[in-house]
Design a protein around this motif. Structure first.
Motif, PDB file in Angstrom:
ATOM      1  N   VAL A 104       0.852  -1.182   0.117  1.00 55.98           N
ATOM      2  CA  VAL A 104       0.038  -0.048   0.007  1.00 55.98           C
ATOM      3  C   VAL A 104       0.746   1.026  -0.022  1.00 55.98           C
ATOM      4  CG1 VAL A 104      -1.875  -1.056   1.305  1.00 55.98           C
ATOM      5  CG2 VAL A 104      -0.123   0.136   2.537  1.00 55.98           C
ATOM      6  N   ARG A 105       0.170   2.224  -0.600  1.00 58.19           N
ATOM      7  CA  ARG A 105       0.766   3.694  -0.567  1.00 58.19           C
ATOM      8  C   ARG A 105       0.097   4.573   0.073  1.00 58.19           C
ATOM      9  NH1 ARG A 105       2.965   2.030  -6.093  1.00 58.19           N
ATOM     10  NH2 ARG A 105       1.080   2.314  -6.591  1.00 58.19           N
TER      11      ARG A 105
ATOM     12  N   GLU B 173      -3.937   5.851  -0.863  1.00 56.35           N
ATOM     13  CA  GLU B 173      -4.715   4.685  -1.448  1.00 56.35           C
ATOM     14  C   GLU B 173      -5.808   4.171  -0.389  1.00 56.35           C
ATOM     15  OE1 GLU B 173      -1.936   2.070  -4.535  1.00 56.35           O
ATOM     16  OE2 GLU B 173      -2.000   1.510  -2.376  1.00 56.35           O
ATOM     17  N   ARG B 174      -6.953   3.346  -1.101  1.00 51.74           N
ATOM     18  CA  ARG B 174      -8.116   3.185  -0.522  1.00 51.74           C
ATOM     19  C   ARG B 174      -7.838   1.788  -0.286  1.00 51.74           C
ATOM     20  NH1 ARG B 174     -11.483   5.910  -4.753  1.00 51.74           N
ATOM     21  NH2 ARG B 174     -11.981   8.039  -4.121  1.00 51.74           N
ATOM     22  N   MET B 175      -8.421   1.267   1.120  1.00 59.36           N
ATOM     23  CA  MET B 175      -8.303   0.042   1.331  1.00 59.36           C
ATOM     24  C   MET B 175      -9.646  -0.373   2.077  1.00 59.36           C
ATOM     25  SD  MET B 175      -5.644  -1.757   3.996  1.00 59.36           S
ATOM     26  CE  MET B 175      -6.155  -1.060   5.864  1.00 59.36           C
TER      27      MET B 175
ATOM     28  N   LEU C 185      -4.146   5.877   4.886  1.00 60.04           N
ATOM     29  CA  LEU C 185      -4.762   5.157   3.794  1.00 60.04           C
ATOM     30  C   LEU C 185      -6.352   5.791   4.074  1.00 60.04           C
ATOM     31  CD1 LEU C 185      -3.723   1.463   3.892  1.00 60.04           C
ATOM     32  CD2 LEU C 185      -2.762   3.362   2.695  1.00 60.04           C
ATOM     33  N   GLU C 186      -7.025   5.796   2.962  1.00 53.98           N
ATOM     34  CA  GLU C 186      -8.458   5.989   3.033  1.00 53.98           C
ATOM     35  C   GLU C 186      -9.004   4.657   3.439  1.00 53.98           C
ATOM     36  OE1 GLU C 186     -10.009   8.516  -0.027  1.00 53.98           O
ATOM     37  OE2 GLU C 186     -12.065   7.337   0.026  1.00 53.98           O
TER      38      GLU C 186
ATOM     39  N   THR D  14     -17.311   5.757  -2.876  1.00 50.80           N
ATOM     40  CA  THR D  14     -16.223   6.052  -3.757  1.00 50.80           C
ATOM     41  C   THR D  14     -16.546   6.869  -4.863  1.00 50.80           C
ATOM     42  OG1 THR D  14     -15.724   4.001  -4.832  1.00 50.80           O
ATOM     43  CG2 THR D  14     -14.928   4.321  -2.717  1.00 50.80           C
TER      44      THR D  14
ATOM     45  N   GLU E 192     -15.606   4.637  -8.082  1.00 51.90           N
ATOM     46  CA  GLU E 192     -14.193   4.277  -8.419  1.00 51.90           C
ATOM     47  C   GLU E 192     -13.626   3.103  -7.939  1.00 51.90           C
ATOM     48  OE1 GLU E 192     -11.695   7.585  -7.273  1.00 51.90           O
ATOM     49  OE2 GLU E 192     -12.274   8.872  -8.817  1.00 51.90           O
TER      50      GLU E 192
ATOM     51  N   VAL F 168     -11.828   0.645  -4.697  1.00 54.17           N
ATOM     52  CA  VAL F 168     -10.806   0.617  -3.955  1.00 54.17           C
ATOM     53  C   VAL F 168      -9.466   0.009  -4.402  1.00 54.17           C
ATOM     54  CG1 VAL F 168     -12.202   0.700  -1.678  1.00 54.17           C
ATOM     55  CG2 VAL F 168     -11.311  -1.493  -2.761  1.00 54.17           C
ATOM     56  N   ASP F 169      -8.405   0.545  -3.749  1.00 56.32           N
ATOM     57  CA  ASP F 169      -7.229  -0.033  -4.395  1.00 56.32           C
ATOM     58  C   ASP F 169      -6.904  -1.453  -3.904  1.00 56.32           C
ATOM     59  OD1 ASP F 169      -6.314   2.362  -5.725  1.00 56.32           O
ATOM     60  OD2 ASP F 169      -6.669   3.067  -3.674  1.00 56.32           O
ATOM     61  N   ILE F 170      -7.242  -1.701  -2.540  1.00 56.41           N
ATOM     62  CA  ILE F 170      -6.967  -3.029  -2.024  1.00 56.41           C
ATOM     63  C   ILE F 170      -7.921  -3.490  -1.213  1.00 56.41           C
ATOM     64  CG2 ILE F 170      -5.728  -1.691  -0.115  1.00 56.41           C
ATOM     65  CD1 ILE F 170      -3.754  -4.401   0.154  1.00 56.41           C
TER      66      ILE F 170
END
Ligand SMILES: NC(=O)c1ccc[n+]([C@@H]2O[C@H](COP(=O)([O-])OP(=O)(O)OC[C@H]3O[C@@H](n4cnc5c(N)ncnc54)[C@H](OP(=O)(O)O)[C@@H]3O)[C@@H](O)[C@H]2O)c1
Length: 234
Positions: free
Chosen positions: A147-148, A151-153, A175-176, A212, A215, A217-219
């Motif tokens: 994760v960075r 990012e959304r988790m 993180l969001e 979101t 969009e 989430v990223d993870i």
């Protein structure tokens, strides 16, 4: 059998907590590279509950066996070759290298290389919560998820042991965060910095889409599993 000086809780048959029995043992002797630990606190993990209750799970040990995946305790005896730890030192670690569990005991021997010192003044019962839960959370978020910040988790089981660790570590990584939990746990998830989703009464995919702006989430960290749930998470 020599002098009885150790006590262990064993699962003698599968079932609820009432199946746990206390047995007496010889004091275990540390092998090369190991230390003997006098246990002050042992964690209770989801694995402990699963192995205690379900005999047919793949990898499930045969009875009788001792549960306990993580411990905090005092170094009581040094095995040959151990130089990094001292007698009397408080340490924390997992019991995985022994196979299944082993922590529900007065004494057990563990590899010195898998133990870390616990700073003075920390309650052993609090420190032990860090081992399985936070290590699992850290590995999944950083080693696998990479994760960075920003990012959304989405965390499933966000109010559980691993889930709360994920939210605390996720907040440190900026993180969001979104977390599924039952209605009684929504406040806890909010306090830990995530937007709660009541998985019993809401479709988490629809909710995430809405929250979101479509969009996603990223993870997603999904310990609930099962093909359908994983597919929905994906
Ligand atoms: N691979 C590893 O290294 C590793 C290590 C540790 C744990 N685990 C696994 O990770 C999982 C969680 O462990 P844990 O110790 O955190 O367990 P835990 O403390 O018992 O928490 C599990 C949580 O899951 C929630 N839950 C149950 N069904 C759900 C669903 N359908 N959707 C969303 N949440 C749901 C429950 O939430 P509510 O109370 O809100 O309903 C509960 O808080 C277990 O499956 C465990 O075996 C894996």
């Amino acid at each position: 059998m020599g002098q009885v000086t150790n006590h262990r809780a064993v699962v003698s048959e599968h079932g609820g907590p009432e199946v746990l029995r206390l047995v007496e043992d010889d004091l275990p002797e540390p092998k090369v590279g190991e230390v003997r630990v006098r246990v002050q606190a042992a964690g209770v993990s989801a694995f402990d509950l699963i192995y205690r209750r379900w005999p047919h799970l793949p990898g499930s040990p045969k009875v009788p066996f001792t549960l306990g995946e993580d411990v905090v305790g005092i170094v009581d005896k040094l095995g040959e070759g151990v130089t990094a730890l001292e007698l009397g030192q408080t340490v924390a670690g997992g019991t995985w290298s022994r196979g299944i569990g082993g922590g529900y005991a007065e004494y057990l021997c563990l590899s010195a290389s898998e133990l870390v010192p616990v700073p003075a003044g920390i309650d052993p019962a609090e420190a032990v919560c860090l081992v399985v839960n936070y290590l699992t959370a850290h590995l999944h978020m950083h080693r696998i998820g990479e994760v960075r910040a920003g990012e959304r988790m989405l965390v499933h089981g966000a109010a559980g042991g691993v889930g709360t660790a994920l939210l605390q570590l996720g907040a440190l990584s900026d993180l969001e965060m979104y977390g599924t939990a039952s209605s009684s746990q929504q406040e806890l998830v909010t306090e830990l910095g995530a937007i709660p989703i009541d998985y019993r009464n809401q479709d988490f995919r629809e909710r995430i889409g809405y929250l979101t702006g479509g969009e996603g989430v990223d993870i997603v960290i999904d310990p609930v599993g099962g093909a359908m749930h994983l597919w929905h998470s994906y």
